[in-house]
Design a protein around this motif. Structure first.
Motif, short mmCIF file in Angstrom:
data_model
loop_
_atom_site.label_atom_id
_atom_site.label_comp_id
_atom_site.label_asym_id
_atom_site.label_seq_id
_atom_site.Cartn_x
_atom_site.Cartn_y
_atom_site.Cartn_z
N VAL A 37 37.62 37.26 56.56
CA VAL A 37 38.25 37.39 55.33
C VAL A 37 37.15 37.98 54.41
O VAL A 37 36.27 37.47 54.09
N VAL A 38 37.51 39.29 53.85
CA VAL A 38 36.49 40.12 53.06
C VAL A 38 36.99 40.16 51.58
O VAL A 38 38.16 40.20 51.36
N SER A 39 36.13 39.76 50.77
CA SER A 39 36.03 40.05 49.53
C SER A 39 34.83 40.76 48.83
O SER A 39 33.66 40.75 49.42
N ILE A 40 34.98 41.21 47.64
CA ILE A 40 33.73 41.81 46.84
C ILE A 40 33.72 41.27 45.59
O ILE A 40 34.76 40.84 44.95
N SER A 41 32.62 41.77 44.91
CA SER A 41 32.47 41.38 43.45
C SER A 41 31.22 42.04 43.02
O SER A 41 30.29 42.36 43.70
N ARG A 42 31.25 42.13 41.60
CA ARG A 42 30.03 42.78 40.79
C ARG A 42 29.65 42.01 39.84
O ARG A 42 30.16 41.17 39.27
N GLY A 43 28.18 42.16 39.51
CA GLY A 43 27.57 41.51 38.44
C GLY A 43 26.58 42.24 37.99
O GLY A 43 26.23 43.35 38.09
N LYS A 44 25.68 41.62 37.12
CA LYS A 44 24.47 41.96 36.29
C LYS A 44 23.34 41.33 36.63
O LYS A 44 23.38 40.04 36.44
N ALA A 45 22.01 42.07 37.00
CA ALA A 45 20.77 41.32 36.81
C ALA A 45 19.93 41.84 36.19
O ALA A 45 19.42 42.87 36.43
N GLU A 46 19.90 41.45 34.76
CA GLU A 46 19.15 41.99 33.74
C GLU A 46 17.69 41.67 33.81
O GLU A 46 17.60 40.45 34.20
#
Length: 445
Positions: A134-143
């Motif tokens: 099962v495939v899923s995606i996400s985005r975040g921030k590495a500051e």
């Protein structure tokens, strides 16, 4: 709907004896220890009708010749799609030389042979590990771990990686970093999950003569340790692809940090791992109905030297290779003359316009864009922003490494990237154009 399967593998790339030339600097470094292990991590995807393999190598660069050799060896295995493989480098500056540059650095041929075999082995083991997912995606921030390294001086000129003594002369960085971290999560019932992580900055914190993948190694180890209880105890396998990182680095030149060496490498890897963990349980499912692979060529003009410039470059090469003169005697400060000499020698026997292979490979609404060198942040942001896919992952040094791909403005200014780049203005726009045309072609197929 097709049942898409995914597999993963990891193979050790540490050389026996650890005595090899290290890539990534402008002076000879012979390794004398292993700070942390080098690996090639591979993952494969198969729809039954089509398949592809992705390899992420703990190296500073790859080469088109290496890809050709690896594909030839993979072709002997009937279960491996040798014509649809992407081999990329994370760009660590503390790994063995693989791609020689006209006599400046020498690779160990025994290690090179072992390396090629291990890439093929990783691909085959990833194929053997295939399971539905099962495939899923996400985005975040590495500051706070990636900073633009090109600066505008108050006199209007540009400089790369200015020393602390120059801070009062600086107006500010030329551009902003892309702090986006991208995650593709592959959950495979009854087996380990696979986490594909994408972020862009230089892995060049260590220096010295120790072998290490730099901060990407700490990223992988930290994530796998933190997620060891996932997937009903099967854990998570991590593969990292470096993004558009040609003009960014770990140091904030306007506010120098106290960390350096291994502590800095650990800090960046763990900070990025923390950003991934923050989004790991907040992913968006994506439909995976097909696997695709497309390679197109961008054709760009290069900055070939004149006969006189090539002659001088060869003289500099001879000086550079002399063992009886210490490096710090041959050169005071950064050896810009060697940087330019390397460029002219690389281009001496090449055409004035050269092809750059751009590989777009993916599944469903997730696509990877392999670029054969080091694109600037702006190129990665443009490709991601104008792609028709839900998640687009730019990968540097993929299926070749032709150095820096600066923006046109940068190529017209001074600085390390523009001095060392093989290209005339137009390379970044052409890469962006061909990448986006290929993405839209795949989307509409």
């Amino acid at each position: 709907m097709a049942k898409i399967k995914f597999g993963w593998s990891e193979v050790n790339l540490v050389p026996d004896g650890a005595k090899v030339d290290l890539a990534g600097q402008f002076y000879e470094r012979i390794s004398d220890k292993v700070e942390s292990k080098l690996t090639v991590t591979a993952w494969a995807v198969d729809s039954g009708d089509d398949a592809a393999i992705f390899c992420s190598c703990d190296l500073v660069s790859t080469s088109a010749h290496l890809l050709k050799e690896v594909r030839a060896r993979m072709a002997s295995r009937p279960d491996v799609p040798a014509d649809k493989v992407m081999v990329s480098a994370i760009h660590t500056h503390t790994a063995p030389v693989i791609s020689e540059i006209r006599g400046f650095f020498k690779r160990d041929e025994v290690y090179y042979e072992t390396f090629r075999n291990n890439v093929c082995r990783a691909a085959a083991e990833a194929i053997a590990d295939m399971k539905e997912a099962v495939v899923s995606i996400s985005r975040g921030k590495a500051e706070g771990i990636s900073f633009v390294r090109r600066f505008r001086k108050k006199d209007g000129s540009a400089v790369t990686n200015p020393p602390p003594s120059m801070i009062d002369q600086l107006e500010g960085p030329i551009g902003v970093p892309d702090e986006t971290v991208q995650l593709v999560k592959l959950q495979r019932p009854g087996s380990s999950d696979i986490a594909i992580v994408n972020f862009g900055t230089h892995p060049d914190t260590l220096g010295g003569t120790g072998i290490s993948p730099d901060w990407p190694g700490y990223l992988r180890d930290t994530l796998e340790d933190a997620l060891v209880r996932e997937a009903d105890g099967h854990g998570v396998k991590v593969i990292f692809f470096n993004g558009a990182q040609g003009d960014v680095i770990h140091l904030n030149r306007m506010n120098p940090q106290s960390l350096s060496g291994v502590p800095m490498s650990q800090h960046i890897g763990r900070s990025l791992a923390g950003a991934v963990l923050a989004i790991y349980t907040q992913t968006e499912p994506v439909t995976v109905d097909r696997v695709f692979y497309q390679q197109n060529m961008a054709h760009v003009a290069v900055a070939k030297g004149t006969a006189e410039q090539v002659r001088i470059a060869k003289e500099l090469q001879e000086l550079f290779l002399r063992k009886d003169i210490p490096f710090n005697v041959k050169y005071e400060g950064f050896p810009f003359d060697v940087v330019v000499a390397r460029k002219y020698l690389r281009l001496e026997h090449r055409d004035p316009i050269i092809p750059l292979n751009i590989v777009c490979v993916g599944f469903g609404d997730v696509v990877f864009v392999g670029l054969p060198g080091e694109p600037f942040t702006a190129t990665g942001v443009k490709i991601k922003g104008e792609s028709p896919f839900l998640m687009t992952i730019p990968c540097c040094n993929a299926n070749g490494s032709e150095g820096y791909f600066p923006t046109d403005d940068a190529l017209l200014e001074q600085g390390y990237e523009s001095s060392s780049s093989l290209f005339l203005p137009g390379v970044a726009p052409e890469l962006e154009k061909v990448s986006l045309e290929t993405l839209w072609q795949l989307k509409n197929t």
